[in-house]
Design a protein around this motif. Structure first.
Motif, PDB file in Angstrom:
ATOM      1  N   ILE A  28      -4.951   7.676  -0.413  1.00  0.00           N
ATOM      2  CA  ILE A  28      -5.001   6.865  -1.626  1.00  0.00           C
ATOM      3  C   ILE A  28      -5.378   5.421  -1.316  1.00  0.00           C
ATOM      4  O   ILE A  28      -6.098   4.779  -2.074  1.00  0.00           O
ATOM      5  N   PHE A  29      -4.930   4.909  -0.159  1.00  0.00           N
ATOM      6  CA  PHE A  29      -5.298   3.540   0.218  1.00  0.00           C
ATOM      7  C   PHE A  29      -6.798   3.472   0.490  1.00  0.00           C
ATOM      8  O   PHE A  29      -7.474   2.519   0.060  1.00  0.00           O
ATOM      9  N   GLU A  30      -7.337   4.477   1.186  1.00  0.00           N
ATOM     10  CA  GLU A  30      -8.770   4.497   1.453  1.00  0.00           C
ATOM     11  C   GLU A  30      -9.569   4.636   0.160  1.00  0.00           C
ATOM     12  O   GLU A  30     -10.633   4.036   0.006  1.00  0.00           O
ATOM     13  N   GLU A  31      -9.046   5.411  -0.786  1.00  0.00           N
ATOM     14  CA  GLU A  31      -9.724   5.560  -2.076  1.00  0.00           C
ATOM     15  C   GLU A  31      -9.742   4.234  -2.832  1.00  0.00           C
ATOM     16  O   GLU A  31     -10.757   3.871  -3.454  1.00  0.00           O
ATOM     17  N   LEU A  32      -8.648   3.503  -2.766  1.00  0.00           N
ATOM     18  CA  LEU A  32      -8.591   2.197  -3.422  1.00  0.00           C
ATOM     19  C   LEU A  32      -9.618   1.247  -2.809  1.00  0.00           C
ATOM     20  O   LEU A  32     -10.365   0.563  -3.533  1.00  0.00           O
ATOM     21  N   LEU A  33      -9.686   1.205  -1.484  1.00  0.00           N
ATOM     22  CA  LEU A  33     -10.661   0.328  -0.824  1.00  0.00           C
ATOM     23  C   LEU A  33     -12.091   0.737  -1.186  1.00  0.00           C
ATOM     24  O   LEU A  33     -12.951  -0.126  -1.383  1.00  0.00           O
ATOM     25  N   LEU A  34     -12.333   2.034  -1.280  1.00  0.00           N
ATOM     26  CA  LEU A  34     -13.672   2.516  -1.634  1.00  0.00           C
ATOM     27  C   LEU A  34     -14.056   2.074  -3.036  1.00  0.00           C
ATOM     28  O   LEU A  34     -15.197   1.626  -3.264  1.00  0.00           O
ATOM     29  N   ALA A  42      -2.717   0.765   5.217  1.00  0.00           N
ATOM     30  CA  ALA A  42      -2.022   2.046   5.309  1.00  0.00           C
ATOM     31  C   ALA A  42      -3.040   3.126   5.645  1.00  0.00           C
ATOM     32  O   ALA A  42      -4.173   3.109   5.141  1.00  0.00           O
ATOM     33  N   ASN A  43      -2.655   4.043   6.493  1.00  0.00           N
ATOM     34  CA  ASN A  43      -3.540   5.138   6.882  1.00  0.00           C
ATOM     35  C   ASN A  43      -3.308   6.330   5.960  1.00  0.00           C
ATOM     36  O   ASN A  43      -2.845   7.390   6.366  1.00  0.00           O
ATOM     37  N   THR A  44      -3.621   6.127   4.671  1.00  0.00           N
ATOM     38  CA  THR A  44      -3.409   7.172   3.671  1.00  0.00           C
ATOM     39  C   THR A  44      -4.673   7.370   2.854  1.00  0.00           C
ATOM     40  O   THR A  44      -5.509   6.467   2.726  1.00  0.00           O
ATOM     41  N   PRO A  73       0.785  -1.243   0.000  1.00  0.00           N
ATOM     42  CA  PRO A  73       0.000   0.000   0.000  1.00  0.00           C
ATOM     43  C   PRO A  73       0.815   1.291   0.000  1.00  0.00           C
ATOM     44  O   PRO A  73       0.573   2.189   0.810  1.00  0.00           O
ATOM     45  N   HIS A  74       1.759   1.421  -0.931  1.00  0.00           N
ATOM     46  CA  HIS A  74       2.488   2.671  -1.108  1.00  0.00           C
ATOM     47  C   HIS A  74       1.974   3.377  -2.356  1.00  0.00           C
ATOM     48  O   HIS A  74       1.695   2.735  -3.374  1.00  0.00           O
ATOM     49  N   GLU A  75       1.891   4.704  -2.290  1.00  0.00           N
ATOM     50  CA  GLU A  75       1.237   5.493  -3.333  1.00  0.00           C
ATOM     51  C   GLU A  75       1.848   5.305  -4.708  1.00  0.00           C
ATOM     52  O   GLU A  75       1.136   5.313  -5.715  1.00  0.00           O
ATOM     53  N   ASP A  76       3.173   5.114  -4.791  1.00  0.00           N
ATOM     54  CA  ASP A  76       3.813   4.966  -6.100  1.00  0.00           C
ATOM     55  C   ASP A  76       3.501   3.625  -6.753  1.00  0.00           C
ATOM     56  O   ASP A  76       3.866   3.391  -7.903  1.00  0.00           O
ATOM     57  N   HIS A  77       2.811   2.756  -6.032  1.00  0.00           N
ATOM     58  CA  HIS A  77       2.394   1.463  -6.580  1.00  0.00           C
ATOM     59  C   HIS A  77       0.877   1.362  -6.755  1.00  0.00           C
ATOM     60  O   HIS A  77       0.409   0.751  -7.705  1.00  0.00           O
ATOM     61  N   ILE A  78       0.115   1.949  -5.845  1.00  0.00           N
ATOM     62  CA  ILE A  78      -1.348   1.791  -5.902  1.00  0.00           C
ATOM     63  C   ILE A  78      -2.075   3.048  -6.348  1.00  0.00           C
ATOM     64  O   ILE A  78      -3.290   3.016  -6.569  1.00  0.00           O
TER      65      ILE A  78
END
Length: 348
Positions: free
Chosen positions: A125-131, A121-123, A94-99
């Motif tokens: 972009i990670f929350e957006e991906l899960l959404l 990850a508490n970020t 879950p790092h931004e440069d990958h997801i």
């Protein structure tokens, strides 16, 4: 019939793109008759990672999607190839440069199975991906070593890592995959560092591979000597941004790679790198649109349809940005130049 037609389009597109861009193309034994070919695209997403695999059975896998700024490029790249479904979507960690680019991918394509590691990850972009996954009713398969994704007589696609759920570093949770097509083999290593590499070496799976996508953009804490000797790749791919602030790839990693005699191919120097395999013979193409002395990216404004140089003082907000790798790329998508930062007559 569908697979044959789509794969013909794939290689036709690749060869025409290379001719148009003026690159020298290694066309040994590569024909438009692409039936039963494995095609792997290491897509240039700057300081990030994105790999598209087109399997000979007609299925596809996208491993990572670069940062948020490259989401549109990844989507356009897949659409230009005629891809309409990603059968296996893999977010290595879950790092931004990958997801970062994956939410845009999910919004634009049918998605089959989704694989992620057991690491959050508490970020934003990670929350957006899960959404986006939730909005499209997509279930997450928690990846672990030795999981099989494709298991056919001549084609295997499976997971080498993560081997544990108690790593200290997020990078060591990276999903590492191996593809075997008859006699040709590929490993895509995410950002796995030395602790994960030790577990991969010890997990009992064969590691020899023709092509290794180097972990963590060539950082010194990955690509340990023991791991590289086990893999012993003919080609080492480094996905890295030009003049990045991290100093990737690090000198120590390059020295270890040179020590095993592998050919190093870098996206910051070559652009998109594409391998084509018939299961016995391996060829690669450099689909670069970067000139010998030019490494330029342009940033478009989705609202105004204006593109800017990346140094411009009038760049749009991040959520309104789209990345172009050339002026030609921007203008063919209907964007016009910003009158202050783009000079008339600039090389396309």
């Amino acid at each position: 019939m569908r697979k044959s037609r789509v794969m013909v389009i794939v290689l036709t597109f690749l060869i025409l793109s290379l001719i148009i861009s003026g690159c020298d193309v290694d066309t040994r034994e590569i024909t438009v008759d692409s039936e039963n070919k494995l095609i792997i695209h290491f897509i240039d997403v700057g300081q990030g990672d994105c790999t598209l695999i087109q399997f000979p059975n007609g299925e596809t896998s996208l491993i990572d999607g670069g940062s948020r700024l490259y989401g549109d490029k990844v989507v356009n790249y897949l659409k230009d190839l005629g891809v309409d479904k990603v059968d296996y979507l893999i977010a290595t960690h879950p790092h931004e440069d990958h997801i970062g680019g994956l939410p845009e991918v999910i919004r634009n394509f049918k998605i089959g199975k989704v694989y992620m590691p057991n690491r959050r990850a508490n970020t934003r972009i990670f929350e957006e991906l899960l959404l986006e996954l939730d909005n499209h009713d997509l279930k997450i398969n928690l990846a672990k070593a030795k999981d099989s994704i494709i298991d056919e007589e001549q084609l295997k696609f499976y997971i080498l890592a993560p081997n544990r759920d108690d790593y200290d570093e997020t990078n060591d949770f990276s999903i590492v995959t191996k593809t075997e097509y008859i006699d040709n083999t590929f490993i895509i290593a995410g950002d796995a560092e030395e602790d994960s590499e030790k577990d991969i070496v010890n997990n009992g799976l064969g590691l020899k591979a023709d092509v290794l996508r180097i972990a963590h953009h060539g950082g010194r804490t990955s690509s340990s000597e023991e791991f590289l000797k086990k893999v012993n790749p003919k080609y080492a791919i480094i996905s890295v941004g030009s003049d990045n602030t991290y100093g990737h790839p690090h000198k120590e990693t390059l020295e270890r790679l040179n020590g095993i005699g592998t050919d190093i191919l870098r996206t910051d120097q070559l652009g998109d790198i594409i391998f084509v395999s018939d299961g016995n013979k391996l060829d690669y193409l450099e689909k670069s649109i970067k000139g010998d002395n030019i490494e330029i990216e342009y940033i478009g404004n989705k609202n105004t349809k204006v593109y800017h140089s990346k140094e411009c003082n009038s760049l749009p907000k991040e959520e309104n940005q789209i990345i172009f790798t050339s002026i030609l790329d921007a203008e063919k998508n209907g964007y016009r130049p910003h009158e202050k930062c783009i000079k008339q007559g600039e090389i396309k």
